[in-house]
Design a protein around this motif. Structure first.
Motif, PDB file in Angstrom:
ATOM      1  N   ALA A 295       1.450   7.378  -6.385  1.00  0.00           N
ATOM      2  CA  ALA A 295       0.390   8.285  -6.822  1.00  0.00           C
ATOM      3  C   ALA A 295       0.697   9.734  -6.437  1.00  0.00           C
ATOM      4  O   ALA A 295       0.498  10.661  -7.236  1.00  0.00           O
ATOM      5  CB  ALA A 295      -0.942   7.843  -6.209  1.00  0.00           C
TER       6      ALA A 295
ATOM      7  N   LEU B 173       0.832  -1.199   0.000  1.00  0.00           N
ATOM      8  CA  LEU B 173       0.000   0.000   0.000  1.00  0.00           C
ATOM      9  C   LEU B 173       0.868   1.251   0.000  1.00  0.00           C
ATOM     10  O   LEU B 173       0.571   2.227  -0.699  1.00  0.00           O
ATOM     11  CB  LEU B 173      -0.931  -0.014   1.218  1.00  0.00           C
TER      12      LEU B 173
ATOM     13  N   GLU C 208       3.798   1.606  -1.335  1.00  0.00           N
ATOM     14  CA  GLU C 208       4.332   1.785  -2.679  1.00  0.00           C
ATOM     15  C   GLU C 208       3.299   2.444  -3.582  1.00  0.00           C
ATOM     16  O   GLU C 208       3.610   3.378  -4.338  1.00  0.00           O
ATOM     17  CB  GLU C 208       4.749   0.422  -3.253  1.00  0.00           C
ATOM     18  N   ASP C 209       2.055   1.970  -3.528  1.00  0.00           N
ATOM     19  CA  ASP C 209       1.006   2.509  -4.392  1.00  0.00           C
ATOM     20  C   ASP C 209       0.690   3.963  -4.061  1.00  0.00           C
ATOM     21  O   ASP C 209       0.559   4.808  -4.954  1.00  0.00           O
ATOM     22  CB  ASP C 209      -0.261   1.660  -4.265  1.00  0.00           C
TER      23      ASP C 209
END
Length: 415
Positions: A406, A399, A401-402
């Protein structure tokens, strides 16, 4: 320097010990709620007591002794049903209080079940964690620390079982000057020999290597605030003017992360890395269905400590002090003022608990306990834009990393 006897008082957490009795005044996390999605029964150990946590078929949580009193087999392999947990050996059923409510092989009118009871403790779910309370009545409220109850954020939970006493983990958090060496110069040493760099880790390290010119510690309502000024900095910066706290007795707050050090027994700690994130741009208002849980490893395939990230470096330092550090052999200096203050606070509140009082951070009034806000040095959005959400502590989170990817696009577009 502590005597060996005082070291025992501060580190032993079993039933009847001074520190164990203090720790039993608090709610402690024993699992991530998502762990029970994969399997509804989990063996846990807390404050020296082996227990099993389960979710029954009505969705209710229970935390009871880990051994069936009939033929002494493990209830970790129990069967969850609507009314509780059933022993797989002969079918004895136990409810959330540990009361036996059914013995299939006994006569229907037998009073034997009502005379058999094992340990049973209150459990509550909050913010994706399951908390347990092993102390005396009246039962206090689960602390509603801000990261557990804030609206509009996402969360994840990284966990590690660490083979050392919990106090080693906490004292590290009252020792700010270790950061420039263990997380700064040592990181550069490790990565230099590998001839590689990790972009997120390097950003964090670059902020840590400047020398501390001033440190300070203040007791506040919920623990101790740590303050620092590094070379080139000033007291006007957030690191001094706001600082960051440890929440008594066993939580470190760094930016938008809690590190919770749960004493399993005298020589093992369940470490919880609890991270908050702003939802990625375009997903604001999207609720998080489940708070994911992931493992943070402590050693590699060779059995060596993984020391290329901050928490890994800390874990190496904690564990290599031994299962219980020999504080009677240590040599403390002026830079160890925070450790000395923290030990004094522990002694003070052990005495309060021994006299039957409520120590710090025992909450009982729901009208004033809707959310307990904690001092924080930087805003959540600014932290995300700076790529510093994890402060170098949780590279195993998908999570993270995501979300960082973004927000990196947002920052790049703004540039």
């Amino acid at each position: 320097m502590l005597s060996a006897q005082e070291n025992e008082r501060l580190t032993r957490v079993g039933p009847g010990t001074p520190m164990g009795e203090l720790m039993r005044r608090y709610w402690h996390p024993v699992a991530a709620a998502a762990e029970l999605d994969a399997h509804p029964v989990k063996a846990v150990k807390i404050l020296g007591e082996p227990l099993v946590l389960y979710r029954d078929l009505q969705g209710r949580l229970g935390l009871i002794g880990d051994t069936c009193p009939h033929r002494r087999i493990s209830l970790e392999y129990g069967i969850t049903e609507a009314e509780g947990l059933r022993c797989p050996y002969h079918g004895w059923m136990f409810d959330q209080t540990g009361q036996c409510i059914e013995m299939p092989a006994e006569p229907a009118d037998s009073t034997f079940p009502c005379r058999v009871k094992i340990e049973g403790y209150p459990v509550e779910e909050l913010g994706g964690l399951i908390f347990a309370y092993l102390g005396p009545e009246p039962v206090p409220m689960v602390p509603r620390w801000d990261l557990f109850v804030m609206d509009g954020i996402w969360r994840d939970i990284g966990v590690t079982e660490i083979p050392c006493n919990w106090l080693q983990c906490m004292e590290n958090s009252l020792d700010p000057v270790h950061t420039e060496w263990l997380h700064g110069h040592y990181y550069n040493f490790i990565m230099g020999h590998r001839n590689q760099r990790d972009a997120r880790g390097q950003r964090f390290v670059d902020r840590l290597t400047p020398h501390h010119v001033k440190i300070g510690f203040d007791v506040f309502d919920h623990g101790i605030i740590k303050r620092r000024v590094r070379e080139g900095g000033s007291e006007q910066e957030a690191a001094w003017s706001i600082g960051h706290p440890i929440l008594f007795p066993n939580i470190l707050r760094v930016n938008w992360t809690f590190q919770i050090r749960v004493p399993m027994d005298d020589t093992h700690t369940w470490h919880v890395m609890y991270q908050a994130y702003p939802p990625p741009p375009g997903e604001e208002g999207t609720p998080q269905k489940t708070v994911p849980v992931y493992d943070i490893p402590i050693k590699d395939e060779r059995g060596k400590f993984i020391t290329d990230f901050v928490l890994g470096q800390d874990m190496m330092a904690w564990v290599t002090q031994g299962p219980i550090a020999h504080r009677d052999l240590e040599k403390l200096g002026e830079s160890d003022a925070g450790i000395i203050l923290y030990r004094r606070l522990l002694r003070d509140h052990m005495a309060i608990a021994a006299q039957g009082g409520d120590p710090m951070n025992v909450f009982r009034d729901p009208d004033t306990h809707k959310i307990v806000r904690v001092p924080v040095e930087h805003s959540l959005i600014d932290t995300a834009k700076a790529g510093a959400l994890s402060t170098g502590q949780a590279p195993y989170s998908a999570l993270l990393e995501d979300v960082e990817a973004a927000w990196a696009k947002v920052s790049a577009a703004a540039d």
